[in-house]
Structure formats: structure tokens, C-alpha cells
Design a protein around this motif. Structure first.
Motif, PDB file in Angstrom:
ATOM      1  N   HIS A   1       0.818  -1.212   0.000  1.00 51.02           N
ATOM      2  CA  HIS A   1       0.000   0.000   0.000  1.00 51.02           C
ATOM      3  C   HIS A   1       0.852   1.261   0.000  1.00 51.02           C
ATOM      4  CE1 HIS A   1      -2.166   3.241   2.183  1.00 51.02           C
ATOM      5  NE2 HIS A   1      -3.238   2.788   1.562  1.00 51.02           N
ATOM      6  N   SER A   2       1.942   1.252   0.752  1.00 50.23           N
ATOM      7  CA  SER A   2       2.856   2.394   0.880  1.00 50.23           C
ATOM      8  C   SER A   2       2.182   3.542   1.633  1.00 50.23           C
ATOM      9  CB  SER A   2       3.381   2.844  -0.486  1.00 50.23           C
ATOM     10  OG  SER A   2       3.979   1.750  -1.157  1.00 50.23           O
ATOM     11  N   PHE A   3       2.036   3.349   2.888  1.00 51.73           N
ATOM     12  CA  PHE A   3       1.384   4.288   3.798  1.00 51.73           C
ATOM     13  C   PHE A   3       2.273   5.515   4.026  1.00 51.73           C
ATOM     14  CE2 PHE A   3      -2.131   4.617   6.638  1.00 51.73           C
ATOM     15  CZ  PHE A   3      -1.717   5.401   7.690  1.00 51.73           C
ATOM     16  N   PRO A   4       1.711   6.748   4.197  1.00 49.42           N
ATOM     17  CA  PRO A   4       0.297   7.021   4.382  1.00 49.42           C
ATOM     18  C   PRO A   4      -0.428   7.510   3.136  1.00 49.42           C
ATOM     19  CG  PRO A   4       1.541   8.928   5.061  1.00 49.42           C
ATOM     20  CD  PRO A   4       2.555   7.906   4.582  1.00 49.42           C
ATOM     21  N   ALA A   5       0.311   7.895   2.101  1.00 50.65           N
ATOM     22  CA  ALA A   5      -0.359   8.479   0.928  1.00 50.65           C
ATOM     23  C   ALA A   5      -0.969   7.414   0.022  1.00 50.65           C
ATOM     24  CB  ALA A   5       0.628   9.333   0.134  1.00 50.65           C
ATOM     25  N   GLY A   6      -0.548   6.167   0.187  1.00 54.15           N
ATOM     26  CA  GLY A   6      -1.146   5.089  -0.591  1.00 54.15           C
ATOM     27  C   GLY A   6      -0.777   5.085  -2.054  1.00 54.15           C
ATOM     28  N   GLU A   7       0.443   5.567  -2.382  1.00 57.58           N
ATOM     29  CA  GLU A   7       0.828   5.612  -3.797  1.00 57.58           C
ATOM     30  C   GLU A   7       1.003   4.234  -4.407  1.00 57.58           C
ATOM     31  OE1 GLU A   7       4.807   6.445  -1.594  1.00 57.58           O
ATOM     32  OE2 GLU A   7       2.678   6.774  -1.284  1.00 57.58           O
ATOM     33  N   GLY A   8       1.043   3.200  -3.539  1.00 55.37           N
ATOM     34  CA  GLY A   8       1.099   1.840  -4.066  1.00 55.37           C
ATOM     35  C   GLY A   8      -0.095   1.505  -4.935  1.00 55.37           C
ATOM     36  N   LYS A   9      -1.214   2.178  -4.706  1.00 57.21           N
ATOM     37  CA  LYS A   9      -2.406   1.957  -5.535  1.00 57.21           C
ATOM     38  C   LYS A   9      -2.129   2.349  -6.982  1.00 57.21           C
ATOM     39  CE  LYS A   9      -5.572   2.864  -1.693  1.00 57.21           C
ATOM     40  NZ  LYS A   9      -6.606   3.778  -1.157  1.00 57.21           N
ATOM     41  N   ASN A  10      -1.392   3.437  -7.162  1.00 55.85           N
ATOM     42  CA  ASN A  10      -1.056   3.879  -8.519  1.00 55.85           C
ATOM     43  C   ASN A  10      -0.174   2.851  -9.217  1.00 55.85           C
ATOM     44  OD1 ASN A  10      -2.410   6.141  -7.715  1.00 55.85           O
ATOM     45  ND2 ASN A  10      -0.787   7.589  -8.171  1.00 55.85           N
ATOM     46  N   GLN A  11       0.772   2.290  -8.466  1.00 57.36           N
ATOM     47  CA  GLN A  11       1.661   1.299  -9.067  1.00 57.36           C
ATOM     48  C   GLN A  11       0.906   0.004  -9.358  1.00 57.36           C
ATOM     49  OE1 GLN A  11       5.984   1.293  -8.541  1.00 57.36           O
ATOM     50  NE2 GLN A  11       5.650  -0.490  -7.238  1.00 57.36           N
ATOM     51  N   ALA A  12      -0.012  -0.379  -8.457  1.00 61.21           N
ATOM     52  CA  ALA A  12      -0.830  -1.564  -8.698  1.00 61.21           C
ATOM     53  C   ALA A  12      -1.687  -1.382  -9.943  1.00 61.21           C
ATOM     54  CB  ALA A  12      -1.719  -1.840  -7.481  1.00 61.21           C
ATOM     55  N   ARG A  13      -2.192  -0.158 -10.128  1.00 62.49           N
ATOM     56  CA  ARG A  13      -2.991   0.138 -11.316  1.00 62.49           C
ATOM     57  C   ARG A  13      -2.159  -0.010 -12.589  1.00 62.49           C
ATOM     58  NH1 ARG A  13      -4.513   4.666  -9.568  1.00 62.49           N
ATOM     59  NH2 ARG A  13      -6.263   3.837  -8.385  1.00 62.49           N
ATOM     60  N   LYS A  14      -0.912   0.456 -12.531  1.00 67.32           N
ATOM     61  CA  LYS A  14      -0.001   0.306 -13.665  1.00 67.32           C
ATOM     62  C   LYS A  14       0.192  -1.172 -13.999  1.00 67.32           C
ATOM     63  CE  LYS A  14       3.419   1.416 -16.550  1.00 67.32           C
ATOM     64  NZ  LYS A  14       3.225   2.182 -17.792  1.00 67.32           N
ATOM     65  N   LEU A  15       0.385  -1.987 -12.977  1.00 68.34           N
ATOM     66  CA  LEU A  15       0.590  -3.420 -13.183  1.00 68.34           C
ATOM     67  C   LEU A  15      -0.625  -4.077 -13.825  1.00 68.34           C
ATOM     68  CD1 LEU A  15       2.392  -4.260  -9.828  1.00 68.34           C
ATOM     69  CD2 LEU A  15       3.316  -4.721 -12.108  1.00 68.34           C
ATOM     70  N   THR A  16      -1.810  -3.771 -13.329  1.00 72.17           N
ATOM     71  CA  THR A  16      -3.012  -4.394 -13.883  1.00 72.17           C
ATOM     72  C   THR A  16      -3.269  -3.937 -15.321  1.00 72.17           C
ATOM     73  OG1 THR A  16      -4.423  -2.681 -12.878  1.00 72.17           O
ATOM     74  CG2 THR A  16      -4.076  -4.714 -11.629  1.00 72.17           C
ATOM     75  N   GLU A  17      -2.944  -2.679 -15.609  1.00 75.22           N
ATOM     76  CA  GLU A  17      -3.097  -2.182 -16.981  1.00 75.22           C
ATOM     77  C   GLU A  17      -2.211  -2.944 -17.964  1.00 75.22           C
ATOM     78  OE1 GLU A  17      -2.214   1.926 -16.581  1.00 75.22           O
ATOM     79  OE2 GLU A  17      -4.226   2.476 -15.844  1.00 75.22           O
ATOM     80  N   LEU A  18      -1.075  -3.436 -17.460  1.00 73.59           N
ATOM     81  CA  LEU A  18      -0.152  -4.198 -18.296  1.00 73.59           C
ATOM     82  C   LEU A  18      -0.491  -5.690 -18.315  1.00 73.59           C
ATOM     83  CD1 LEU A  18       3.216  -2.463 -17.325  1.00 73.59           C
ATOM     84  CD2 LEU A  18       2.063  -2.341 -19.549  1.00 73.59           C
ATOM     85  N   GLY A  19      -1.539  -6.067 -17.581  1.00 71.80           N
ATOM     86  CA  GLY A  19      -2.002  -7.446 -17.617  1.00 71.80           C
ATOM     87  C   GLY A  19      -1.467  -8.355 -16.526  1.00 71.80           C
ATOM     88  N   PHE A  20      -0.815  -7.776 -15.498  1.00 79.16           N
ATOM     89  CA  PHE A  20      -0.263  -8.599 -14.426  1.00 79.16           C
ATOM     90  C   PHE A  20      -1.295  -8.816 -13.321  1.00 79.16           C
ATOM     91  CE2 PHE A  20       3.567  -6.517 -16.215  1.00 79.16           C
ATOM     92  CZ  PHE A  20       4.295  -7.656 -16.545  1.00 79.16           C
ATOM     93  N   LYS A  21      -1.170  -9.935 -12.622  1.00 79.63           N
ATOM     94  CA  LYS A  21      -1.988 -10.225 -11.454  1.00 79.63           C
ATOM     95  C   LYS A  21      -1.314  -9.619 -10.224  1.00 79.63           C
ATOM     96  CE  LYS A  21      -5.068 -12.710 -13.608  1.00 79.63           C
ATOM     97  NZ  LYS A  21      -6.480 -12.240 -13.747  1.00 79.63           N
ATOM     98  N   VAL A  22      -2.105  -8.946  -9.399  1.00 78.87           N
ATOM     99  CA  VAL A  22      -1.551  -8.220  -8.253  1.00 78.87           C
ATOM    100  C   VAL A  22      -2.309  -8.552  -6.983  1.00 78.87           C
ATOM    101  CG1 VAL A  22      -0.970  -5.956  -7.318  1.00 78.87           C
ATOM    102  CG2 VAL A  22      -0.926  -6.313  -9.787  1.00 78.87           C
ATOM    103  N   THR A  23      -1.563  -8.866  -5.936  1.00 81.06           N
ATOM    104  CA  THR A  23      -2.120  -8.950  -4.595  1.00 81.06           C
ATOM    105  C   THR A  23      -1.710  -7.673  -3.872  1.00 81.06           C
ATOM    106  OG1 THR A  23      -1.961 -11.366  -4.526  1.00 81.06           O
ATOM    107  CG2 THR A  23      -2.131 -10.215  -2.412  1.00 81.06           C
ATOM    108  N   PHE A  24      -2.686  -6.909  -3.411  1.00 79.64           N
ATOM    109  CA  PHE A  24      -2.429  -5.611  -2.789  1.00 79.64           C
ATOM    110  C   PHE A  24      -2.505  -5.767  -1.280  1.00 79.64           C
ATOM    111  CE2 PHE A  24      -3.638  -1.250  -1.504  1.00 79.64           C
ATOM    112  CZ  PHE A  24      -2.647  -0.545  -2.159  1.00 79.64           C
ATOM    113  N   ILE A  25      -1.427  -5.387  -0.568  1.00 73.98           N
ATOM    114  CA  ILE A  25      -1.355  -5.646   0.874  1.00 73.98           C
ATOM    115  C   ILE A  25      -1.066  -4.378   1.677  1.00 73.98           C
ATOM    116  CG2 ILE A  25      -0.533  -7.996   0.435  1.00 73.98           C
ATOM    117  CD1 ILE A  25       2.273  -7.023   1.428  1.00 73.98           C
TER     118      ILE A  25
END
Length: 282
Positions: free
Chosen positions: A150-174
Motif C-alpha cells: 500500500h505504501s502508507f500514508p499516501a497510498g501511492e502503491g495503488k497507482n503502481q498496482a494500477r499500472k501493473l493491472t493495466e499491463l495485464g499482471f496479477k496483483v495482490t495488494f497488501i
């Protein structure tokens, strides 16, 4: 000719960029370069004093971002030297072209040494260097699965997870607190770096947790970065970067002080290897 961008508009846009707490250093730099290019293209008689003040302001806001410091320091030096409008515009327009390929080049060096096929990979924060890795993996049709923090507190990990899914990767977000739990089922971890010293490197807070968990579970940890972030001295600057405590606790109880530290220092001895656009950093 395009409508001229005023100094007031430039200041407003720079303040919007300064308020960004989720983008990586390269993304922030891209926004600064784009805004500055528009200003210079549409303004044949720039206010150089105002420009320097605004760039100095950004230097303070993004004091831990080496790529920004490299760009801003060079630009301000050129302002002091001759204030040549054509020269400044040429520098700004060509700067990104010189460095845009760096993330892909660093990723290619890593992939020469490390197999990602079928692996489970933990990643952290939101880094353009890691985005370069994801893009190279997608181009080569290599399909690891990812565990994104997640990358607390701003939660920028969501942006990176979105990048991964856009490229077709499977992501577990923790949640960051679950890093040790998920490191046990991870094959390797990859993070970025904002500054690199001979013994340590700086990155978003939480990176140390990734490094310690990787060491405990005997998992390789790789760092992707670029040579602009390598410091010649080993003098780690003051890490007192407590900012925007409200992101942790908007309305704290009386007597409670939320402290939000953005960056931390991680010993390089916890890292398996660091890869730059120039290759393996030794």
C-alpha cells in the motif's frame, strides 16, 4: 503563436505539482519539465528572477528527490550563467529525452541476471524505475505475479498496482504491516531508491521493512534506480522529513502528535544488488 503562460499561472501549476504526494520522482520531474517548457515556449521574455524563485521553492519541497535536484540545479546554474532563452528551452526540451530510457535500461540489466518467469515479486511504493521493469516484462511476455504494498500514508502503491493491472499482471495488494507475512511466500523483492550513498540509500518509509523481511526470509532484494541518484559523498542528509501529519490522523486527540516521516535510510548490506541504467552498481 500559443497563448502566453503568465508567471501567475506558472506559480499555480508549480504549487499543484508541489502538492503531489503519490507520484515518483521521475513523474514529478516530467510534470515540471512539461510546465516549464510551455512557459518558455509561449513567453519570449521570461521573468528570470521569478523563475529562479519558483525553482528554488520546488528544490525545497522535493529535497529528497535526486533527479529533481539534478535538473533544477542545472537549470538554475544556466540562469546564473547567461539567461539565454534559446539555450534554456533547448535544455528543457531535451532533458527528458536523455533520461526517459533509463528505467528500461536498468530493468534490462536486471533481467540479464535475474529470472522473473513464474516468480512472485514484492514491490513497494510507486517508482518510475519499477514501471520500466513492468513494461520490459510485458514486452517480453514474462508473467510473474506481484505483491504490491500500500505504501502508507499516501497510498501511492495503488497507482503502481494500477499500472501493473493495466499491463495485464496479477496483483495482490497488501497493507505495509503485512510485509513480513507475505515476504514468506515471495521469491524476490524489487524497490526503487531516491538517493544512493556508498553504505546506505534513501527511499520511501517502509522500504526498510521490506529489506529486513527479505533478509529474515533469505529472499533476494534488488534496487532499480539511475546514476543521477548516486551521491559521491557518504554524508546522509538530515532525515527529519516529518510532513503532513494529518495524513496519518486528521483530527488527533489532544496530546497526540501524528508524525509522518516520508523517507528513511536503508543499509546497502541488506540489498542483493543495485542496478542503474549504466549496469550493476558496485
Amino acid at each position: 503563436m500559443k497563448k502566453m503562460m503568465t508567471g501567475e499561472t506558472l506559480r499555480d501549476l508549480f504549487r499543484e505539482i508541489a502538492a503531489d504526494r503519490v507520484s515518483g520522482s521521475a513523474s514529478v520531474l516530467k510534470d515540471i519539465v512539461s510546465t516549464l517548457t510551455k512557459y518558455l515556449l509561449t513567453n519570449p521574455a521570461p521573468n528570470y528572477s521569478m523563475l529562479e524563485d519558483q525553482l528554488a521553492f520546488l528544490s525545497v519541497v522535493f529535497d529528497r528527490f535526486a533527479v529533481l535536484r539534478h535538473f533544477l540545479k542545472t537549470f538554475i546554474h544556466m540562469l546564473h550563467k547567461d539567461k539565454d532563452h534559446a539555450g534554456l528551452l533547448h535544455f528543457v526540451q531535451n532533458y527528458s529525452q536523455l533520461w526517459d530510457k533509463a528505467p528500461h535500461q536498468a530493468a534490462e540489466h536486471l533481467l540479464k541476471d535475474v529470472s522473473f518467469e513464474g516468480k512472485t515479486v514484492m514491490v513497494f511504493s510507486n517508482s518510475s524505475s519499477l514501471h520500466g521493469l513492468f513494461e520490459v516484462l510485458a514486452e517480453r511476455k514474462i508473467k510473474p505475479t506481484f505483491i504490491q504494498c500500500h505504501s502508507f500514508p499516501a497510498g501511492e502503491g495503488k497507482n503502481q498496482a494500477r499500472k501493473l493491472t493495466e499491463l495485464g499482471f496479477k496483483v495482490t495488494f497488501i497493507a505495509d504491516a503485512a510485509i513480513p507475512l507475505f515476504m514468506a511466500q515471495t521469491d524476490l523483492a524489487v524497490i526503487g531508491a531516491d538517493l544512493i550513498y556508498s553504505d546506505t540509500f534513501l527511499n520511501k518509509t517502509g522500504s526498510f521493512s521490506v529489506a529486513l523481511a527479505a533478509q529474515y526470509f533469505n529472499k533476494p532484494l534488488y534496487v532499480l534506480s539511475d546514476s543521477r541518484k548516486v551521491e559521491e559523498t557518504n554524508n546522509v542528509s538530515d532525515l527529519e522529513t516529518a510532513r503532513e501529519g494529518h495524513l496519518l490522523w486528521k483530527h488527533p486527540s489532544e496530546g497526540a502528535t501524528p508524525v509522518n516521516i516520508y523517507f528513511e535510510s536503508i543499509p546497502r548490506k541488506l540489498v542483493t544488488a543495485i542496478y542503474l541504467e549504466s549496469g550493476l552498481l558496485v
